[in-house]
Design a protein around this motif. Structure first.
Motif, mmCIF file in Angstrom:
data_model
loop_
_atom_site.group_PDB
_atom_site.id
_atom_site.type_symbol
_atom_site.label_atom_id
_atom_site.label_comp_id
_atom_site.label_asym_id
_atom_site.label_seq_id
_atom_site.Cartn_x
_atom_site.Cartn_y
_atom_site.Cartn_z
ATOM 1 N N UNK A 219 0.824 -1.219 0.000
ATOM 2 C CA UNK A 219 0.000 0.000 0.000
ATOM 3 C C UNK A 219 0.855 1.264 0.000
ATOM 4 N N UNK A 220 2.083 1.144 0.428
ATOM 5 C CA UNK A 220 2.961 2.298 0.465
ATOM 6 C C UNK A 220 3.783 2.458 -0.809
ATOM 7 N N UNK A 221 4.095 1.343 -1.469
ATOM 8 C CA UNK A 221 4.988 1.449 -2.624
ATOM 9 C C UNK A 221 4.299 1.236 -3.979
ATOM 10 N N UNK A 222 3.089 0.674 -3.998
ATOM 11 C CA UNK A 222 2.448 0.380 -5.280
ATOM 12 C C UNK A 222 1.595 1.506 -5.880
ATOM 13 N N UNK A 223 1.193 2.545 -5.139
ATOM 14 C CA UNK A 223 0.415 3.607 -5.798
ATOM 15 C C UNK A 223 1.116 4.219 -7.009
ATOM 16 N N UNK A 224 2.422 4.427 -6.943
ATOM 17 C CA UNK A 224 3.144 4.973 -8.089
ATOM 18 C C UNK A 224 3.179 3.957 -9.224
ATOM 19 N N UNK A 225 3.244 2.658 -8.891
ATOM 20 C CA UNK A 225 3.179 1.626 -9.923
ATOM 21 C C UNK A 225 1.879 1.775 -10.712
ATOM 22 N N UNK B 141 1.396 -16.709 -1.430
ATOM 23 C CA UNK B 141 0.005 -16.881 -1.882
ATOM 24 C C UNK B 141 -0.833 -15.619 -1.757
ATOM 25 N N UNK B 142 -0.424 -14.667 -0.919
ATOM 26 C CA UNK B 142 -1.208 -13.441 -0.751
ATOM 27 C C UNK B 142 -0.741 -12.310 -1.672
ATOM 28 N N UNK B 143 0.290 -12.556 -2.449
ATOM 29 C CA UNK B 143 0.876 -11.475 -3.248
ATOM 30 C C UNK B 143 -0.090 -10.966 -4.314
ATOM 31 N N UNK B 144 -0.664 -11.884 -5.095
ATOM 32 C CA UNK B 144 -1.484 -11.444 -6.228
ATOM 33 C C UNK B 144 -2.688 -10.622 -5.784
ATOM 34 N N UNK C 156 -4.136 -2.901 -5.315
ATOM 35 C CA UNK C 156 -3.470 -1.616 -5.533
ATOM 36 C C UNK C 156 -3.319 -1.279 -7.016
ATOM 37 N N UNK C 157 -3.209 -2.305 -7.872
ATOM 38 C CA UNK C 157 -3.056 -2.094 -9.320
ATOM 39 C C UNK C 157 -4.141 -2.930 -10.011
ATOM 40 N N UNK C 158 -5.359 -2.412 -10.113
ATOM 41 C CA UNK C 158 -6.493 -3.210 -10.600
ATOM 42 C C UNK C 158 -6.319 -3.787 -11.998
ATOM 43 N N UNK C 159 -5.505 -3.154 -12.855
ATOM 44 C CA UNK C 159 -5.354 -3.640 -14.227
ATOM 45 C C UNK C 159 -4.312 -4.742 -14.348
#
Length: 237
Positions: free
Chosen positions: A171-177, A218-221, A227-230
């Motif tokens: 949640x902290x690093x993926x918004x920019x992704x 297993x929780x990664x995807x 955070x990255x719906x597409x």
């Protein structure tokens, strides 16, 4: 027959008034409503002065430049394996915001060396790396983002359980992704020559997300997808 003189009345054309929406002026006939200003989401943001630069200028790092026929590299004055990773690794990650020489060179080369020789010493330091990672990504500087994406891939592959340890911090690093994921400069007839140097932001983000999924457990995807719906899974196709 007497001539009747008629007077013509001329109306002076009122000048156009530029105004913003939802104001009294915006309802006037001669007004032109301006569009909303640019949000500036992709605008580069200057990085704050880094602790890495301060430590480097004070000569606190056991490093020097070594010149050889293949180019410059870091010469460590002590064995890397004996370094205090809780102290040095976050500092070198902090330097990944730097874009000027020699700070940029030492930070990137130093991180690479530390990750290659860290082994089991890297995993306990992960929580201390999140803020430097977030700061580098939030600069919106394409070169800095690309460098950090490559470092993140190296980080995940540098030891066991590191990919899983990063999952709680998505949640902290993926918004920019999510923001830059579709910024692929190979659209249309344009050619992104940076692709040869692996500096295409969109491609690197896709690569990094796939590394996160493969090594994040297993929780990664499901956490990436939140955070990255597409993003589409690279394991379930």
């Amino acid at each position: 027959m007497p001539r009747v003189q008629t007077m013509r009345t001329f109306r002076r054309k009122q000048p156009t008034v530029l105004t913003v929406g939802f104001t009294v002026k915006s309802t006037m006939k001669n007004s032109v409503v301006l569009g909303p200003p640019a949000a500036g989401a992709f605008k580069e943001r200057p990085a704050r002065p880094t602790s890495f630069r301060k430590f480097y200028e004070r000569g606190d790092f056991p490093i020097a430049v070594e010149h050889d026929p293949t180019g410059n590299r870091i010469a460590w004055k002590v064995e890397i394996e004996k370094l205090d990773y809780h102290h040095y690794l976050p500092l070198f990650f902090d330097g990944l915001c730097e874009t000027t020489h020699p700070y940029e060179f030492f930070a990137r080369q130093g991180v690479q060396d530390l990750l290659e020789h860290g082994g089991t010493k890297i995993l306990p330091v992960i929580p201390q790396l999140i803020i430097p990672i977030k700061n580098a990504l939030n600069t919106r500087n394409r070169h800095v983002i690309c460098s950090m994406l490559k470092v993140l891939q190296h980080l995940v592959l540098s030891g066991e359980m590191i990919g899983e340890a990063l999952v709680p911090y998505y949640r902290q690093i993926l918004p920019i992704f999510n923001m830059f994921k579709n910024m692929n400069m190979n659209s249309g007839d344009g050619i992104d020559y940076g692709q040869q140097k692996r500096e295409n932001v969109g491609d690197l983000i896709q690569e990094t997300l796939e590394v996160f999924e493969r090594y994040g457990g297993e929780d990664a995807f499901i956490n990436i997808k939140y955070m990255v719906p597409t993003y589409e899974s690279c394991l379930h196709n």
